[in-house]
Each structure stands twice: as C-alpha cells, then as structure tokens.
Design an enzyme around this catalytic site. Sequence first.
Site, PDB file in Angstrom:
ATOM      1  N   GLY A   1      84.653   2.096  36.510  1.00  0.00           N
ATOM      2  CA  GLY A   1      84.112   2.938  35.460  1.00  0.00           C
ATOM      3  C   GLY A   1      85.242   3.700  34.788  1.00  0.00           C
ATOM      4  CB  CYS A   2      85.694   5.028  31.366  1.00  0.00           C
ATOM      5  SG  CYS A   2      84.119   5.862  31.077  1.00  0.00           S
TER       6      CYS A   2
END
Length: 333
Positions: free
Chosen positions: A144-145
């Site tokens: 995920g970012c």
Amino acid sequence: MGIRVAVAGASGYAGGELIRLVAGHPEFELVAATAHSQAGHRLDVVHPQLAGLDLVLGETDAATLADADLVFLALPHGQSAALAAQLPPELRVVDLGADHRLADPYAWANYYGGTHAGPWTYGLPELPGQRELIAGATRVANTGCYAAAIILALAPLVAAGAASPADVVVVAASGTSGAGKAAKPHLLGSEVMGDLSPYRVGTHQHVPEIKQATGATGLSLTPVLAPMPRGILATVTAVPARGVDPRAVLAEAYADAPFVHVLPEGAWPHTAATLGSNSCHLQATVDVDSRRMIVLSALDNLGKGAAGQAVQNANLMCGLPETTGLSIWGVAP
C-alpha cells in the site's frame, strides 16, 4: 520481442502510471491494457499524458490478460483475487490491490471485510530477505502507498531493537490521487484546495499491513488529505528501546538500496523532491523534549507507493536489475 506485459485497471491513476513506466521500459512490451467503464475508449483520451500510444482499452477478463508474460492488476480492493484465480499459475502477476497483502484472515475481515483470499509474496524488496523471495515468486502483492512510506521508516528501527514496537504514532499526509480516480464530492478541487482534512482516523486499512511488515504491535495512524495531486509525507514517532542514533540505523539498513535515500544531516524530506521517481527519502532525529524517535518519510504515492514499486517487483520477478526502467531522481520544480 520483449517481456509481454498486460495492465488491468489501466484507466485509473495507478494504471496510467503503470502504462507510462511500461511503455518506457527497455525490456517490457505493452500488449494489452484493460478497463471497466472505460473499455472501448482510446488510451490517450483517458490519459492525455500518454499521447502517441495507439491503444484501445479492452475488457478486463482472464482471456485478454493470459496472453501476456506478466500482468499488473491495478484494480479496486477486493477485485483482484477472483480474476487472478482464473490466470495460469505460471503467469507472473503483480497485484497493486490489497487482496493478497495480509496473512491474517481476521485482520482482513476487520479492515476490509469479505472473504480473505490468502497471502502472496509481499512486494517490498527493501525488507530483509525479500528480494530473493520476490525474484522466485510468480505472485507478488504490492505494498500500500502509506504502508511503503511508513514501513521503510520504521522496520529497520524495530528490527535493530532501537525502537519499541508497542508505541508507534504516525501522522501522514497524502495527495488526492491516493483516493483513486472515481468522482467523489470530497475530492472536488473546490473542496480540497486550501484545506487539510483527516480521514479514517484510527481505522485506516494499511495499519495491519504495516504491523505485519515491521513487527509493530501498537500503531496509531492518522491520514490527512493534502491539496496536491500526488505524494506522501509521513511523520513516524516511536519510543527508543535503547540509546542509538536512528539515522545511523536507517543509513546502515539502506546502504545498498538504490531507491531509499537517508538524507544528509539537516536535510528534511519533502514530497516534491520525490515526484515522478521510485525513491523514498528519509531523515531521523530524537525529540529534545519527549525523547521520542522521529522519522520523516517522503515518496510519490503513484511511484514507490504504487506503480513504480510494482515495476521494481516485476523486474526482480523477470530476472532484471530492479532499477530497470525506473527513475531514482525526481522531477522539479
């Protein structure tokens, strides 16, 4: 003929960035790009920045994707698993969604809901031993970012016993592209400009992923929507477990990591410096009052936080140098 690549979910922000990186990659050949509602539209109409790429977005189905050597799935959370299950097991797949990141079914049910699809090899090469696992995998779950920014800041400190895993506090600001391309009232320019707004306070879905990858046992994450298209700046604080220099720990951990840069003393990360790159910038200190460790982490949420990270993983899966087709340096101003 290069390595044949297909991108599912090509109409979104991460999908568009993937297309840009794949099209400029010296070893990849883009053979298919698919979408849902935008299927049938020209790619350069959906993504004007990709003018000159003469391609029409196709329907997202297993038959279209299975003709490639490598597939990127840039689909909404919960939509990758069913499609991936229809693809040949020998086909190399990098999933940019969350479907296969978590090992714990309870954590999936608690933060995402629905059926847990099971874990794939976790796609953050900078974690100890992970490059080798990614290189030998045919299925990789991209980070995920927020998770990428926070894990890179925290994992070496916990692993070295320098930071207590029980009390980690993070406040992180992200650009609006992290929320996806779908039209939403709170993402309108008139709503975002001149404003900072927290969201999913105490309930963000990247928390179990960060804990899983770092060994943290207590983590509070407050995400903030910032008035910029792309970028993440995370402030990570933790209680020192013993008297060490956190910057020195990070510098040693990432001495051979081409995309992670511990900045010189006195220099602090900022999002613009990572724009368009696959790099993460780090700096660390100890608060003179609370004595908590503070690590600042900046990256491009569509680069190291999504598409760039996915290409880095794909390079390893294909036996290429992990830096192939990726920029270490950002774009300025």
